[in-house]
Design a protein around this motif. Structure first.
Motif, short mmCIF file in Angstrom:
data_model
loop_
_atom_site.label_atom_id
_atom_site.label_comp_id
_atom_site.label_asym_id
_atom_site.label_seq_id
_atom_site.Cartn_x
_atom_site.Cartn_y
_atom_site.Cartn_z
N MET A 183 0.83 -1.21 0.00
CA MET A 183 0.00 0.00 0.00
C MET A 183 0.86 1.26 0.00
O MET A 183 0.55 2.24 -0.68
N ALA A 184 1.93 1.24 0.79
CA ALA A 184 2.81 2.40 0.83
C ALA A 184 3.42 2.64 -0.55
O ALA A 184 3.51 3.78 -1.03
N LEU A 186 2.19 1.60 -3.49
CA LEU A 186 1.13 2.03 -4.41
C LEU A 186 0.94 3.54 -4.30
O LEU A 186 0.72 4.22 -5.30
N HIS A 187 1.02 4.03 -3.08
CA HIS A 187 0.82 5.46 -2.82
C HIS A 187 1.98 6.27 -3.39
O HIS A 187 1.77 7.20 -4.19
N GLN A 190 2.41 5.83 -7.08
CA GLN A 190 1.18 6.14 -7.83
C GLN A 190 0.90 5.09 -8.90
O GLN A 190 0.70 5.38 -10.08
N MET A 191 0.89 3.84 -8.44
CA MET A 191 0.59 2.73 -9.34
C MET A 191 -0.91 2.73 -9.60
O MET A 191 -1.70 2.73 -8.68
N GLU A 192 -1.28 2.72 -10.86
CA GLU A 192 -2.69 2.79 -11.24
C GLU A 192 -3.15 1.48 -11.83
O GLU A 192 -2.35 0.60 -12.16
N ASP A 193 -4.46 1.37 -11.99
CA ASP A 193 -5.08 0.28 -12.71
C ASP A 193 -4.28 0.00 -13.98
O ASP A 193 -3.94 0.92 -14.72
N GLN A 217 -0.96 -6.62 -5.62
CA GLN A 217 -1.97 -6.05 -4.71
C GLN A 217 -3.09 -5.32 -5.47
O GLN A 217 -4.24 -5.36 -5.08
N ILE A 218 -2.72 -4.62 -6.57
CA ILE A 218 -3.77 -3.93 -7.32
C ILE A 218 -4.23 -4.72 -8.55
O ILE A 218 -4.94 -4.18 -9.41
N ASP A 286 6.29 11.59 -13.12
CA ASP A 286 6.47 12.57 -12.04
C ASP A 286 5.84 12.13 -10.73
O ASP A 286 5.57 12.95 -9.86
N PRO A 288 5.91 10.71 -6.95
CA PRO A 288 6.96 11.00 -5.96
C PRO A 288 8.12 9.99 -6.01
O PRO A 288 9.27 10.36 -5.76
N MET B 183 -5.19 4.91 3.69
CA MET B 183 -4.21 4.45 2.70
C MET B 183 -4.87 4.20 1.35
O MET B 183 -4.30 4.53 0.31
N LEU B 186 -5.44 7.59 -0.14
CA LEU B 186 -4.17 8.18 -0.58
C LEU B 186 -3.79 7.62 -1.95
O LEU B 186 -3.28 8.34 -2.80
N HIS B 187 -4.04 6.34 -2.11
CA HIS B 187 -3.69 5.66 -3.36
C HIS B 187 -4.58 6.12 -4.50
O HIS B 187 -4.09 6.58 -5.54
N GLN B 190 -4.38 9.79 -5.14
CA GLN B 190 -2.99 10.24 -5.40
C GLN B 190 -2.68 11.52 -4.62
O GLN B 190 -2.21 12.52 -5.18
N GLU B 192 -0.52 13.77 -2.48
CA GLU B 192 0.94 13.89 -2.38
C GLU B 192 1.32 14.78 -1.21
O GLU B 192 0.49 15.46 -0.63
N PRO B 288 -7.11 8.75 -10.39
CA PRO B 288 -8.27 7.87 -10.60
C PRO B 288 -9.53 8.38 -9.88
O PRO B 288 -10.64 8.21 -10.37
N GLY B 310 -12.70 4.60 -9.90
CA GLY B 310 -11.35 4.85 -10.43
C GLY B 310 -10.50 3.59 -10.53
O GLY B 310 -9.45 3.61 -11.17
N LEU B 311 -10.90 2.49 -9.88
CA LEU B 311 -10.18 1.23 -10.01
C LEU B 311 -10.83 0.30 -11.04
O LEU B 311 -10.42 -0.85 -11.18
N PRO B 324 -8.16 -1.71 -2.42
CA PRO B 324 -7.15 -2.77 -2.33
C PRO B 324 -7.07 -3.44 -0.95
O PRO B 324 -6.45 -4.47 -0.82
N LEU B 325 -7.67 -2.88 0.07
CA LEU B 325 -7.55 -3.47 1.40
C LEU B 325 -8.83 -4.17 1.87
O LEU B 325 -8.99 -4.44 3.06
#
Lengths: 500, 500
Positions: A183-184, A186-187, A190-193, A217-218, A286, A288, B183, B186-187, B190, B192, B288, B310-311, B324-325
């Motif tokens: 999860m951290a 992904l945040h 910024q991993m997307e679908d 996870q996603i 871009d 983080p 979390m 945040l994902h 996005q 930041e 998303p 968005g997913l 995701p959780l």
């Protein structure tokens, strides 16, 4: 059963339903949707269970990268067992240590002389399965394992790391820890679908594994390749429209070289800026993670990353700020917090932390003194709250009662234009206890004298930190991505470290 | 103490160290850095502890939005207590129910006649603190509470919702659940470093609270305003460079109108596209969350969102895919999973789920039958795995043995150009058991007959779902953002629902 439960098996179960058409894994000729992956995992779990693998049992993988690493992890997760992908290119002696230490019930292995030798050295009552056709028959013949209730805090992954006593220890990571770390990531990333990760680094290292698991996870797509091979990596990025691969510095240079005729379209890759040629091939990202050029501080014991530079961009600390699911304290030897600007051991708590080392009760007790995981590394809080990684605690040099941290001196050395690489060790010194010695690799065609180098460092950092000795070398021996300080000590006379 | 612990207090402790200069909250003249917020939370916890607030005790807030809502939540978290921000604009009778039900040890309240009346109606041994100067003196006079060990799975937030039996129930959310939900947000959003959220929706609703908590989780800045007031919202967005605010449809129209002279620079807002005028004022965001126009399915009991559009962008299901959780199952009345394309109750497990309702043991048992949280809402898996929200289970209409879901019929009604709003209820029918009745609000200046409307629906969905009766109304009574079906049933003769 708790309504709060979330294991890797639950994640897979959700993907089977939520992404019935989604490609889970690609590996050579193998392409599996999430339902197909789930079916294989169920049958593999059945096969393992028939070989006596239950809660707490270990299963070992000795081989190159493969989608089987993921399915073995998931199958072990379904049984409450622990899966370990280990470096199969170790010496027979090192491999024998892993076999002895882990005592796996099942070993899946790729044919290799070293593994065969190691197998002969140990007395181990394990089922051995060859990783190719024999493994496929093993899976095919089995009945799916029934669903069992697996606690989310039970260890599921073991990764060998941290050789404190000369032998590596297996860090155990639970379902909960792996999911939290994902999860951290992904945040910050910024991993997307639709994220597609090419696992071209070794899966027995946390660096590749953590992105593999975050992609899982996603419900993204995982592309496996046996090992980093530039031309094949280029081909796969184009063919599978990969959004990320496990790449850094020299690996990226290798791709730029391999793709210099622009034969492959790498534009699907949303990744880190590196060089003008590279940036033209890919889509510079871009997020983080990418904008900070993938910095931070981490270790296997925290699931991967403990801090991210991308969460403290523009800050003074080289390691950024802590991941949102952990908290960090800088503690002195007595367990008291040190103030901002002071050096202390980086200690942590949080959801992504490991469950201790396999079979090391005393070490585990020492590492969690006071309820904090002690990373063994030193750090400092800058006035803006960001964290600087200083170096391993055991490598701290004490000279005339002053603490000197090799990493800081190494940074100063590397800022000299003639220096391509450098490492700093402490050598015994009758007068000062220890004194710092620099081992320096000069850049091709460049020259510099020991005196010039020492003078340069004196201009960069406090004078007492400057090396008293300089040795010139062809290369710095490495352990993974960091200098192999044990080898350096042996070769260049290091010793008398106060923390060791 | 477990090295895995992570409570809201731990998050605050990390921000105090990691963001010593960061602005935590802005509210009128109040500006607090994270260390200042942490200091206030410590003293407030001391004050509450002196009033007997310990593990499991309840503390109630009856007032408008304020930074005090956040610090009271955090102070309760430090003590293992439960904080409830309740709607202070309820009737004295409703407020008396909350006081009776929750039995808080401390009530912080904004002066109001209704609250005073409610206070007179109940016998409650609570400390009452007025929310302004008295509260400030209360905090100032206290000594900081010592750190105590609070289990991360202990409830810390109670939000009144879901009036199954005509009275609302307080959903309890633990530290772990709130952190997990943050979390996920945040994902998908996005969020930041530097995220600044303007809490201009009510903090006693999960919609505003969930963004408040996600912003807190990454150490962003929270800007509080007593309530949504367009001119003040425009001023605050500009003054504090807010990156998001709690806004949707009509609220956004209000801002466009209030800012039509472009007096305020709203470009810091990275938000959802809405109208050409709006899009020119802000920075349209492609996360998303924003690109999907903030869709999904949620309820207080899952911490906020269970699924995110968005997913599952481009998918067939109106609610997207699960966070995701969590993991989701669609179950029939016997607890068996229904297949794709079939309607079942949306049931869930996962890290962000609530810990049951306060003081409702029997209801809690029923809601977690078989180890799954039963949302009370119906949904369907589409062939691509995405989820469509169908409507509340208790509102399902049964006509001639066919199931009819009001939401589906309402969607068909609203696609008629003359219809501004619509709701569908079931009315008793001697022949069919029930039959669907549409309550319709015509668009200004538009006209349509009942026959035309019924014909339109027949062209959109299966004929048996078409309304048999149409009533024209001035407006649809609402409960929050959804039709108030109880009021509609009463007014228009609804009843005989098979699930009720």
């Amino acid at each position: 059963m708790s309504v709060h439960r979330l294991t890797l098996g639950d994640v897979l179960g959700e993907h089977r339903r939520g992404r019935p058409l989604g490609t889970a894994v690609v590996d050579g000729d193998v392409r599996l949707t999430y339902p197909e992956l789930d079916d294989r995992v169920g049958r593999l779990a059945g096969a393992l269970a028939a070989d006596g693998v239950g809660a707490g049992a270990r299963v070992l993988w000795l081989g190159q990268n493969s989608f089987r690493v993921l399915e073995m992890l998931l199958a072990c997760g379904r049984l409450g067992a622990i899966f370990c992908p280990a470096n199969w290119r170790q010496s027979p002696d090192e491999l024998a240590h892993v076999l002895d230490d882990l005592a796996p019930a099942v070993v899946v292995w790729e044919e290799s002389e070293a593994v065969e030798k190691a197998r002969g050295q140990v007395s181990l009552d394990a089922r051995w399965v060859a990783s190719g056709e024999e493994y496929e028959a093993y899976v095919r013949a089995a009945l799916p394992a029934p669903e069992t209730e697996v606690p989310a805090d039970s260890p599921v992954l073991a990764l060998y790391t941290a050789a404190f006593d000369g032998r590596p220890n297996a860090a155990l990571l639970s379902h909960s820890a792996l999911i939290a770390h994902s999860m951290a990531l992904l945040h910050v990333r910024q991993m997307e679908d639709g994220f597609t990760f090419l696992a071209c680094g070794p899966l027995f290292h946390v660096g590749t594994m953590m992105f593999t698991l975050a992609t899982f996870q996603i419900g993204g797509t995982l592309v496996f390749t046996p090992a980093y091979e530039p031309a094949e990596v280029c081909r796969l990025i184009e063919a599978e429209r990969c959004t990320q691969a496990f790449l850094f510095g020299p690996m990226i240079d290798g791709l730029v070289e391999a793709n210099k005729d622009r034969a492959h379209d790498l534009s699907s890759l949303r990744f880190v800026s590196h060089s003008p040629e590279w940036d033209k091939m890919i889509t510079v990202d871009d997020s983080p993670w990418c904008a900070s050029r993938m910095g931070g501080y981490g270790q296997t014991e925290v699931g991967g990353m403990l801090t991210f530079l991308g969460l403290g961009m523009g800050g003074a600390g080289y390691a950024g700020r802590s991941s949102p699911l952990v908290h960090v304290r800088l503690l002195d030897a007595e367990g008291n917090e040190v103030g901002p600007g002071e050096v202390g051991e980086i200690c942590a708590r949080g959801l992504s932390l490991f469950s201790g080392y396999w079979n090391r009760p005393e070490l585990n007790e020492a590492k969690t003194a006071g309820g904090w995981h002690h990373t063994g590394d030193l750090g400092r809080r800058e006035p803006d709250g960001t964290i600087t990684f200083i170096g391993p605690r055991l490598r701290m040099i004490k000279s005339a009662n002053e603490n000197i941290y090799p990493a800081e001196v190494e940074r100063a050395l590397k800022s000299h234009p003639a220096i391509a690489d450098a490492a700093v060790i402490g050598v015994p010194d009758d007068r000062f206890g220890q004194s710092p010695k620099a081992v320096v690799v000069l850049a091709e065609g460049a020259s510099a004298t020991a005196e010039e180098i020492i003078e340069h460092v004196r201009g960069e950092i406090a004078s007492y930190k400057k090396p008293r000795h300089v040795e010139f070398a062809e290369s710095i021996p490495k352990k993974g991505y960091t200098p192999d300080y044990d080898a350096l000590d042996e070769r260049y006379g290091g010793g008398a470290y106060p923390g060791a």
